[in-house]
Enzyme design. Structure first.
Site: not given
Length: 291
Positions: A67, A120, A157
């Site tokens: 990430s 996120a 996802h």
């Protein structure tokens, strides 16, 4: 020359990525030996992104999906590869709920998140710095919200395409929020490569990944068929849509605005006190002959 002496000259490269259809599509060429590099053997490990982020802190793999939120914590060990990004073009992780909530209402509840090192999570904290969260495995967030354990969840996802099947409501698309705020795409994840491999090997591996992505894009049907084994509850049409969202020309090359978006995201995280140390995105630049 004996087999043992040949194998002694093969350098094994430990590669790790998520068990998702988009990552599987991206690495199809390398995983199936459609793309080869003389003298290199790529060994693939598949595990969830939060685990990969944590392992990267220790420099566990030679090449790893990460990430972007995790990069400031491991930038001393890894450089960013110029290909392999998952970038949301006005879409991305979503806050979902069983109720029709406003984003402000949702952020007054405890939100299930897929990991505190995910992008996120960083985007959520930029949107609502004081939101209370609890980490839940990414594939258990929708079931946990449906079971009433949380009023809202932050999904990543394939859940971005499947949440409505369960009667859930979209509260906020973080990619759209980011686009409206900055005018930039939302860079979610990328691939990082260990600095200890040295410049020449880093170049070779970066070219191999780019070639793997290009091979998949050029041979979409066979690459998609391979990726379907990782497509969790998606039919072929939905999997094709999901792969198209996150493996495209932007995946081959972030482009100037894509790289700017990485810097902007991490700078904002630092300035808001979410990330403790300033990021210095360091990209492997491919030699002219490799482009």
């Amino acid at each position: 020359m004996s087999g043992s002496s040949v194998s002694a000259h093969v350098r094994e490269i430990a590669v790790a990525h998520s068990p998702d259809s988009d990552d599987a599509f991206m690495f199809y060429g390398l995983a199936t030996n459609k793309v080869r590099v003389p003298g290199l053997k790529f060994n693939h490990t598949l595990t969830d992104i939060e685990t990969l982020n944590r392992k990267a802190l220790d420099g566990f793999y030679d090449v790893t999906a990460i990430s972007f939120h995790a990069y400031p914590y491991l930038q001393d060990k890894y450089a960013l590869m110029p290909s392999g990004g998952s970038v949301g073009e006005g879409y991305g992780p979503m806050i979902i709920s069983t109720k029709q909530l406003t984003p402000e209402e949702a952020c007054k509840t405890k939100i299930a998140v897929p990991g505190t090192m995910t992008t996120a999570y960083l985007a959520l904290k930029l949107f609502s710095p004081d939101v209370e969260t609890e980490v839940v495995p990414f594939d258990q967030i929708i079931p946990a919200v449906l079971a009433g354990k949380y009023e809202a969840g932050l999904i990543i996802h394939e859940g971005q395409l499947t949440y409505s099947r369960s009667g859930l409501h979209k509260v906020l698309d973080m990619g759209k929020w980011w686009r409206d705020l900055t005018g930039l795409p939302l860079p979610l994840g990328g691939n990082a490569i260990k600095r200890t491999l040295g410049p020449d090997l880093m170049q070779s591996v970066c070219v191999a990944l780019r070639d793997s992505i290009q091979y998949a894009l050029d041979n979409r049907a066979e690459a998609l068929e391979y990726a379907m084994q990782f497509a969790r509850d998606l039919d072929v049409q939905s999997a094709d849509k999901f792969v198209g969202m996150y493996v495209n020309e932007r995946t081959l090359d972030y482009g100037p605005d894509g790289r700017d978006a990485v810097s902007k995201l991490l700078d904002m995280g630092y300035e808001k006190g979410i990330i403790p140390n300033r990021a210095h995105p360091d990209w492997v630049e491919l030699a002219a002959a490799a482009k």
